[in-house]
Write an enzyme that holds these catalytic residues in place. Structure first.
Site, PDB file in Angstrom:
ATOM      1  N   TYR A 194       0.841  -1.200   0.000  1.00 48.13           N
ATOM      2  CA  TYR A 194       0.000   0.000   0.000  1.00 48.13           C
ATOM      3  C   TYR A 194       0.868   1.239   0.000  1.00 48.13           C
ATOM      4  O   TYR A 194       1.827   1.333   0.775  1.00 48.13           O
ATOM      5  CB  TYR A 194      -0.924  -0.044   1.213  1.00 48.13           C
ATOM      6  CG  TYR A 194      -2.081   0.916   1.148  1.00 48.13           C
ATOM      7  CD1 TYR A 194      -2.305   1.830   2.162  1.00 48.13           C
ATOM      8  CD2 TYR A 194      -2.964   0.887   0.068  1.00 48.13           C
ATOM      9  CE1 TYR A 194      -3.387   2.691   2.119  1.00 48.13           C
ATOM     10  CE2 TYR A 194      -4.037   1.753   0.013  1.00 48.13           C
ATOM     11  CZ  TYR A 194      -4.249   2.656   1.039  1.00 48.13           C
ATOM     12  OH  TYR A 194      -5.319   3.510   0.987  1.00 48.13           O
ATOM     13  N   TYR A 235      -2.048   5.476 -10.328  1.00 49.66           N
ATOM     14  CA  TYR A 235      -3.144   4.866 -11.102  1.00 49.66           C
ATOM     15  C   TYR A 235      -4.472   5.532 -10.784  1.00 49.66           C
ATOM     16  O   TYR A 235      -5.090   6.171 -11.631  1.00 49.66           O
ATOM     17  CB  TYR A 235      -3.189   3.363 -10.808  1.00 49.66           C
ATOM     18  CG  TYR A 235      -4.313   2.589 -11.468  1.00 49.66           C
ATOM     19  CD1 TYR A 235      -5.337   2.036 -10.719  1.00 49.66           C
ATOM     20  CD2 TYR A 235      -4.330   2.404 -12.852  1.00 49.66           C
ATOM     21  CE1 TYR A 235      -6.364   1.307 -11.322  1.00 49.66           C
ATOM     22  CE2 TYR A 235      -5.353   1.685 -13.457  1.00 49.66           C
ATOM     23  CZ  TYR A 235      -6.360   1.132 -12.690  1.00 49.66           C
ATOM     24  OH  TYR A 235      -7.369   0.425 -13.300  1.00 49.66           O
TER      25      TYR A 235
END
Lengths: 139, 389
Positions: free
Chosen positions: B288, B336
Site C-alpha cells: 500500500y 493509477y
C-alpha cells in the site's frame, strides 16, 4: 490588552482528558502513573495499559524529554495555521516514557533533530485553553 | 480445517475516470463497478446472495450502509458485511467475503468499494477533511499536523535511524510512473525523475507533493465464490490463500516503534503462514502506497528486506518493470487511481489481473503468487496472499 481570538482548532476534550487540560491551564504537564505496576502513560485512561489495573492516578511530569520524530509542516491543514508556516510538529518522548505530539518552538525549524533535548513550555492561547509546547533545553 | 484456498475471485471490474471526467453519481459509480465485475464473472445481480460493501470515508448526505447499496441494486442478500473504519478496510473486505462463504452463509459474494471524493470535495477539500478526521482531535490536531504529517514522522525517524535519503524515498514515485506508463487508464502516466519529486512543493518535510498519493474518483468490485465452484466461470480463478490483519494504534503519537512496528509484520506473518508460503515466493506485490515512504517501510515490516534496507532496494530499481520484485504494477495509488477507501481494493484487482495473465504490457511473466497490503483507519494493516493454483 485583550488577546486576539484563538481561531485554530481546539481540542475536543474527552471525559478522560479533562483533568489534563485543566492541569495545562495551571502550567502543569499531567500524565498518569499506575499505583500497582508503577508504569506511566499518556493520555489518561481508566485502566493501566501496562498491567490492566484500575489504580491509575494523575502524576505531574517533569516536563523534560527528547524529540522522537518530527516533521516540518509547509502546507497548513487550515488557514488558521498559515501564519506559522513552516512549523514543527513533533512526537516528544517524555523522560518518564510516554510520548505526545506537540510543536517545537523557540528555535529555527532546521535545528530540530531526533534526540534533541526539550522542555515543556505553556502557551496560554486563550482564556480557557493552554497548550503544552516544547523548546530546546540543555540536558 | 485450513482456510487456505477455500475461496476464489472469479470476476473483477473497476471504474477509473480520467482527469476531466468527474463522477457525480456515487451510487451509480458503485453500481457500474458491480455490473462490470458481474459481467466478468458471467453473472447478473440476481446471482448475488452476499455483499461486502464499504462506504465512503467522507461525509455523504445520505446513508451509505450495505443495506442502502442492496436497496439500490434491487437485491435482498441473506448475508452482508462491511469493513469498519479503523480496520484494515480493503484487505479485510476480502477475508470477510471469504468467511461468509466458508461459513456457508453465502455462495456468491459481491465485494464493492467506491468513492467520488475528488468530485464531491476537490483535492483541497479532501486533504483538509482527512486531517480533521484521521488525526486525534484532542491531543494531535490542535498542533496543526496534516494527514501526511503522520507519514512524514515515520519517514523522518527512518532517515534518522538508517540514513534513508529523500532521493531513495522519491525513487518510489519514479517507479510508480514507470508502471503507470504501461497502463492505459492510469491517471498519471508522465515519467518522473528523482529531481522532479524533490523539486515539487514541500508538504510536510520530508514529504513533497509528489511523494503523496492521488486524490481521484473511482471504484471497484469483485465476485468471490467457494473453491468448489471456482472453475465454473469464464475467467481463470484467483484463489485467496491467506490473510492477516492487525492494528497497533489509531494515532501516530501512540505508535510504539516507528521503524520496527508490529501491525504489518504480524498481518504479513499470519497471511504467509495461512498461505504456506514465504515472502521469497512472491512473484508480484502490492504494498500500500499512500506515500512513497510507505513502500520502503512496508517492504521492511513484511520482511522482503531487512531493517534499513528498503531505501537502497527501491533506489536500485528492483520494484520497477524488469526488476526482481515488481510492485504496484498499475502505478499504485501513487499514479493509477485513488478514490480513498477504495484505493487498496483497486490494487487487489490488479493483483488478480496479474495472476490471470491479463496485465498486458505490465504482465509479470508466469505470475502465480501475489501479496497485497492495505492500511485502514490510520494504524491498522491487512495482508492478503493470492495464487493461481
Amino acid at each position: 490588552m485583550a488577546k486576539p481570538e484563538y481561531v485554530k482548532p481546539r481540542p475536543t476534550i474527552s471525559e478522560d482528558g479533562a483533568a489534563y487540560w485543566e492541569a495545562c491551564r495551571r502550567h502543569e504537564l499531567q500524565i498518569q502513573r499506575c499505583a500497582d505496576c508503577g508504569g506511566f502513560q499518556f493520555p489518561a485512561r481508566v485502566l493501566c495499559t501496562h498491567c490492566g489495573s484500575r489504580r491509575v492516578a494523575a502524576h505531574r511530569a517533569r516536563g523534560t524529554g527528547e524529540v522522537y520524530a518530527y516533521t516540518i509542516v509547509h502546507r497548513p491543514p487550515e488557514p488558521a495555521f498559515a501564519p506559522d508556516v513552516p512549523y514543527v510538529v513533533a512526537v516528544i518522548q517524555l523522560d518518564e516514557g510516554p510520548r505526545m505530539m506537540s510543536n517545537i518552538v523557540g528555535c529555527p525549524v532546521e535545528q530540530v533533530h531526533s534526540g534533541m533535548q526539550v522542555a515543556a513550555v505553556f502557551d496560554d492561547v486563550a482564556e480557557d485553553l493552554t497548550l503544552v509546547k516544547f523548546t530546546p533545553a540543555a540536558k | 480445517m485450513t482456510l487456505r484456498a477455500q475461496t476464489a475471485i472469479v470476476g473483477i471490474g473497476d471504474v477509473v475516470p480520467q482527469k476531466g471526467e468527474p463522477i457525480t453519481n456515487y451510487w451509480g459509480l458503485a453500481a457500474e463497478a458491480s455490473l462490470r465485475a458481474l459481467a466478468d464473472a458471467g453473472l447478473t445481480i440476481r446471482d448475488v446472495d452476499g455483499v461486502v460493501f464499504t462506504r465512503s470515508g467522507y461525509p455523504i448526505p445520505y446513508p451509505t450502509f450495505p443495506t442502502n447499496f442492496c436497496q439500490y441494486m434491487g437485491i435482498t442478500p441473506a448475508w452482508m458485511e462491511t469493513a469498519p473504519h479503523g480496520g484494515a478496510q480493503m484487505s479485510s473486505m476480502i477475508w470477510r467475503a471469504a468467511m461468509g462463504i466458508i461459513s456457508g452463509m453465502a455462495r456468491t459474494v459481491l465485494i464493492v468499494a467506491a468513492d467520488n471524493r475528488e468530485t464531491r470535495l476537490s483535492r483541497h477539500g479532501v486533504v483538509n477533511r482527512i486531517a480533521a478526521q484521521n488525526t486525534d482531535t484532542e491531543y494531535e490536531y490542535p498542533y496543526g499536523p496534516l494527514f501526511p504529517s503522520a507519514f512524514a514522522l515515520l519517514a523522518q525517524r527512518h532517515m534518522h535511524e538508517f540514513g534513508t535519503t529523500s532521493e531513495q524515498i522519491a525513487a518510489v514515485a519514479v517507479t510508480a510512473r514507470k508502471w503507470a506508463a504501461l497502463h492505459p487508464q492510469a491517471r498519471m502516466k508522465a515519467p518522473l525523475t528523482v529531481q522532479d519529486v524533490l523539486n515539487s512543493r514541500m508538504i510536510s518535510w520530508p514529504l513533497h507533493l509528489l511523494d503523496i498519493c492521488l486524490v481521484t474518483d473511482g471504484g471497484g468490485a469483485a465476485v468471490m465464490v467457494g473453491a468448489d465452484r471456482a472453475d465454473d466461470f469464464p475467467r481463470p480463478p484467483v484463489h485467496l490463500l491467506g490473510w492477516g490483519d492487525c492494528a497497533e494504534s489509531q494515532s501516530v503519537s501512540a505508535l510504539p516503534d516507528y521503524t520496527r512496528s508490529r501491525m504489518l509484520r504480524i498481518a504479513a506473518e499470519q497471511a504467509l503462514r495461512m498461505a504456506e508460503v514465504t515472502v521469497r515466493d512472491m512473484d508480484v506485490i502490492f504494498p500500500y502506497d499512500p506515500s512513497t515512504f510507505h513502500v520502503i517501510w512496508g517492504l521492511e515490516q513484511m520482511g522482503f528486506v531487512g531493517p534499513g534496507e528498503g531505501g537502497p532496494f527501491v533506489a536500485e530499481g528492483h520494484l520497477a518493470p524488469g526488476g526482481k520484485l515488481p510492485a504496484n504494477t498499475h502505478g499504485g495509488i501513487m499514479a493509477y487511481c485513488h478514490p480513498g477507501i477504495a484505493g487498496g481494493f483497486l490494487s487487489i484487482l490488479e493483483a488478480v489481473r496479474q495472476l490471470r495473465g491479463e496485465a498486458g504490457a505490465r504482465q509479470v511473466p508466469d505470475a502465480r503468487l501475489a501479496l497485497s497490503s492495505c492500511m485502514g483507519g490510520f494504524m491498522a494493516w491487512g495482508v492478503n496472499v493470492f495464487g493461481r493454483l
